[in-house]
Design a protein around this motif. Structure first.
Motif, PDB file in Angstrom:
ATOM      1  N   GLY A  38      32.667  94.948  40.644  1.00  0.00           N
ATOM      2  CA  GLY A  38      32.804  94.250  42.019  1.00  0.00           C
ATOM      3  C   GLY A  38      32.854  92.688  42.106  1.00  0.00           C
ATOM      4  N   THR A  39      32.547  92.237  40.954  1.00  0.00           N
ATOM      5  CA  THR A  39      32.052  90.783  41.021  1.00  0.00           C
ATOM      6  C   THR A  39      33.206  89.853  40.299  1.00  0.00           C
ATOM      7  OG1 THR A  39      30.733  90.850  38.927  1.00  0.00           O
ATOM      8  CG2 THR A  39      29.554  90.968  41.109  1.00  0.00           C
ATOM      9  N   LEU A  40      33.157  88.800  40.371  1.00  0.00           N
ATOM     10  CA  LEU A  40      34.331  87.719  39.896  1.00  0.00           C
ATOM     11  C   LEU A  40      33.411  87.124  38.415  1.00  0.00           C
ATOM     12  CD1 LEU A  40      35.775  85.703  42.957  1.00  0.00           C
ATOM     13  CD2 LEU A  40      36.664  87.898  41.722  1.00  0.00           C
ATOM     14  N   VAL A  41      34.337  86.893  37.662  1.00  0.00           N
ATOM     15  CA  VAL A  41      33.697  86.259  36.297  1.00  0.00           C
ATOM     16  C   VAL A  41      34.953  85.305  36.048  1.00  0.00           C
ATOM     17  CG1 VAL A  41      34.526  88.224  35.007  1.00  0.00           C
ATOM     18  CG2 VAL A  41      32.486  86.627  34.149  1.00  0.00           C
ATOM     19  N   GLU A  42      34.393  84.238  35.558  1.00  0.00           N
ATOM     20  CA  GLU A  42      35.401  83.078  35.248  1.00  0.00           C
ATOM     21  C   GLU A  42      35.103  82.782  33.552  1.00  0.00           C
ATOM     22  OE1 GLU A  42      34.540  79.730  37.641  1.00  0.00           O
ATOM     23  OE2 GLU A  42      36.447  80.312  38.694  1.00  0.00           O
ATOM     24  N   ARG A  64      43.023  96.546  31.863  1.00  0.00           N
ATOM     25  CA  ARG A  64      43.327  96.490  33.212  1.00  0.00           C
ATOM     26  C   ARG A  64      42.554  97.552  34.172  1.00  0.00           C
ATOM     27  NH1 ARG A  64      48.959  97.491  34.339  1.00  0.00           N
ATOM     28  NH2 ARG A  64      48.419  96.913  36.492  1.00  0.00           N
ATOM     29  N   ASN A  65      41.949  98.570  33.447  1.00  0.00           N
ATOM     30  CA  ASN A  65      41.224  99.629  34.212  1.00  0.00           C
ATOM     31  C   ASN A  65      39.963  99.055  34.582  1.00  0.00           C
ATOM     32  OD1 ASN A  65      43.155 101.726  33.903  1.00  0.00           O
ATOM     33  ND2 ASN A  65      42.648 102.106  32.024  1.00  0.00           N
ATOM     34  N   LEU A  66      39.289  98.080  33.943  1.00  0.00           N
ATOM     35  CA  LEU A  66      38.116  97.478  33.969  1.00  0.00           C
ATOM     36  C   LEU A  66      37.999  96.139  34.715  1.00  0.00           C
ATOM     37  CD1 LEU A  66      36.164  98.542  30.750  1.00  0.00           C
ATOM     38  CD2 LEU A  66      36.115  99.728  32.945  1.00  0.00           C
ATOM     39  N   VAL A  67      39.230  95.425  34.299  1.00  0.00           N
ATOM     40  CA  VAL A  67      39.376  94.252  35.345  1.00  0.00           C
ATOM     41  C   VAL A  67      40.511  93.884  35.840  1.00  0.00           C
ATOM     42  CG1 VAL A  67      37.315  93.001  33.978  1.00  0.00           C
ATOM     43  CG2 VAL A  67      39.608  92.790  33.020  1.00  0.00           C
ATOM     44  N   ASP A  68      40.761  93.029  36.934  1.00  0.00           N
ATOM     45  CA  ASP A  68      41.994  92.309  37.302  1.00  0.00           C
ATOM     46  C   ASP A  68      42.164  91.088  36.982  1.00  0.00           C
ATOM     47  OD1 ASP A  68      42.763  94.899  38.374  1.00  0.00           O
ATOM     48  OD2 ASP A  68      41.604  94.650  40.201  1.00  0.00           O
ATOM     49  N   PHE A 114      38.446  86.726  36.335  1.00  0.00           N
ATOM     50  CA  PHE A 114      38.762  88.143  36.474  1.00  0.00           C
ATOM     51  C   PHE A 114      37.846  88.780  37.610  1.00  0.00           C
ATOM     52  CE2 PHE A 114      39.432  87.396  31.981  1.00  0.00           C
ATOM     53  CZ  PHE A 114      40.869  88.295  31.728  1.00  0.00           C
ATOM     54  N   ARG A 115      38.236  89.893  38.076  1.00  0.00           N
ATOM     55  CA  ARG A 115      37.795  90.674  39.190  1.00  0.00           C
ATOM     56  C   ARG A 115      37.174  91.961  38.398  1.00  0.00           C
ATOM     57  NH1 ARG A 115      39.973  90.994  43.994  1.00  0.00           N
ATOM     58  NH2 ARG A 115      38.433  89.520  45.010  1.00  0.00           N
ATOM     59  N   VAL A 116      35.844  92.323  38.479  1.00  0.00           N
ATOM     60  CA  VAL A 116      35.553  93.546  37.795  1.00  0.00           C
ATOM     61  C   VAL A 116      35.794  94.606  38.727  1.00  0.00           C
ATOM     62  CG1 VAL A 116      33.732  94.769  36.706  1.00  0.00           C
ATOM     63  CG2 VAL A 116      33.723  92.338  36.421  1.00  0.00           C
ATOM     64  N   ASN A 117      36.374  95.939  38.257  1.00  0.00           N
ATOM     65  CA  ASN A 117      36.603  96.995  38.981  1.00  0.00           C
ATOM     66  C   ASN A 117      35.333  97.506  39.636  1.00  0.00           C
ATOM     67  OD1 ASN A 117      36.972  99.497  39.776  1.00  0.00           O
ATOM     68  ND2 ASN A 117      38.574  99.882  37.992  1.00  0.00           N
ATOM     69  N   PRO A 118      35.484  97.558  40.751  1.00  0.00           N
ATOM     70  CA  PRO A 118      34.349  97.898  41.704  1.00  0.00           C
ATOM     71  C   PRO A 118      33.772  99.357  41.186  1.00  0.00           C
ATOM     72  CG  PRO A 118      35.887  97.090  43.267  1.00  0.00           C
ATOM     73  CD  PRO A 118      36.316  97.096  41.971  1.00  0.00           C
ATOM     74  N   GLY A 119      34.515 100.312  40.763  1.00  0.00           N
ATOM     75  CA  GLY A 119      34.420 101.504  40.223  1.00  0.00           C
ATOM     76  C   GLY A 119      33.954 101.596  38.838  1.00  0.00           C
ATOM     77  N   ALA A 120      33.827 100.569  38.005  1.00  0.00           N
ATOM     78  CA  ALA A 120      33.542 100.262  36.714  1.00  0.00           C
ATOM     79  C   ALA A 120      31.866 101.034  36.556  1.00  0.00           C
ATOM     80  CB  ALA A 120      33.699  98.928  36.283  1.00  0.00           C
ATOM     81  N   ARG A 121      31.782 101.658  35.512  1.00  0.00           N
ATOM     82  CA  ARG A 121      30.090 101.873  35.444  1.00  0.00           C
ATOM     83  C   ARG A 121      29.677 100.941  34.440  1.00  0.00           C
ATOM     84  NH1 ARG A 121      31.580 108.214  33.613  1.00  0.00           N
ATOM     85  NH2 ARG A 121      32.566 108.879  35.359  1.00  0.00           N
ATOM     86  N   PRO A 122      28.414 100.602  34.846  1.00  0.00           N
ATOM     87  CA  PRO A 122      27.323  99.788  33.884  1.00  0.00           C
ATOM     88  C   PRO A 122      27.444 100.274  32.504  1.00  0.00           C
ATOM     89  CG  PRO A 122      26.326 100.209  36.098  1.00  0.00           C
ATOM     90  CD  PRO A 122      27.631 101.075  36.112  1.00  0.00           C
TER      91      PRO A 122
END
Length: 156
Positions: A38-42, A64-68, A114-122
């Motif tokens: 759910g966070t942004l990363v540059e 694309r399943n993990l980041v937008d 990028f925005r990390v998919n909020p549903g991504a698992r650690p």
């Protein structure tokens, strides 16, 4: 209309990039980053020595399943270039061009957000793969053999 404008700018930059690079060997890298769901990363697209470079193209693959992909901005060094980028199904193309070659310098050509998919698992990861790349001098000549790819450099 937007697609036509983007295609026109891309075609213009490809013309500038289509043209031997007299620069020293350059290293392009994309550092490794960690982020929470759910966070942004540059992430920077970096070059260590841009002496003699008037253009660059990088094709970066991502999951694309993990980041937008949210956008691409010019970096500190990239501010001296015109920038055009496009994405399609997990593939990002970045084109940078200017009329004359840089005399010296190094740093971030571009910042990719990028925005990390909020549903991504650690623990999951998406490699940012430089799938294709080239640098050009001010004559427009492409020199693929003067670029060394570095993966997994440490990030900030």
């Amino acid at each position: 209309m937007h697609a036509r404008v983007m295609l026109g700018l891309t075609t213009a930059l490809l013309f500038v990039l289509a043209g031997g690079l007299t620069a020293q060997a350059a290293t392009i890298s994309i550092p490794e980053y960690k982020a929470r769901p759910g966070t942004l990363v540059e992430v920077p697209l970096q070059i260590d020595s841009a002496a003699g470079i008037a253009g660059a193209h990088a094709k970066i693959n991502f999951d694309r399943n993990l980041v937008d992909l949210l956008g691409v901005q010019r970096g500190s060094l990239g501010g001296q270039f015109d920038l055009v980028w496009a994405q399609d199904d997990g593939v990002l193309d970045i084109f940078l061009a200017r009329g004359d070659a840089l005399v010296a310098g190094g740093g971030a050509l571009a910042w990719i957000t990028f925005r990390v998919n909020p549903g991504a698992r650690p623990g999951h990861a998406t490699p940012l793969v430089l799938a294709d790349y080239n640098l050009t001098d001010d004559s427009g000549v492409v020199a693929l053999n003067r670029l060394r790819l570095v993966a997994g450099a440490s990030g900030r």
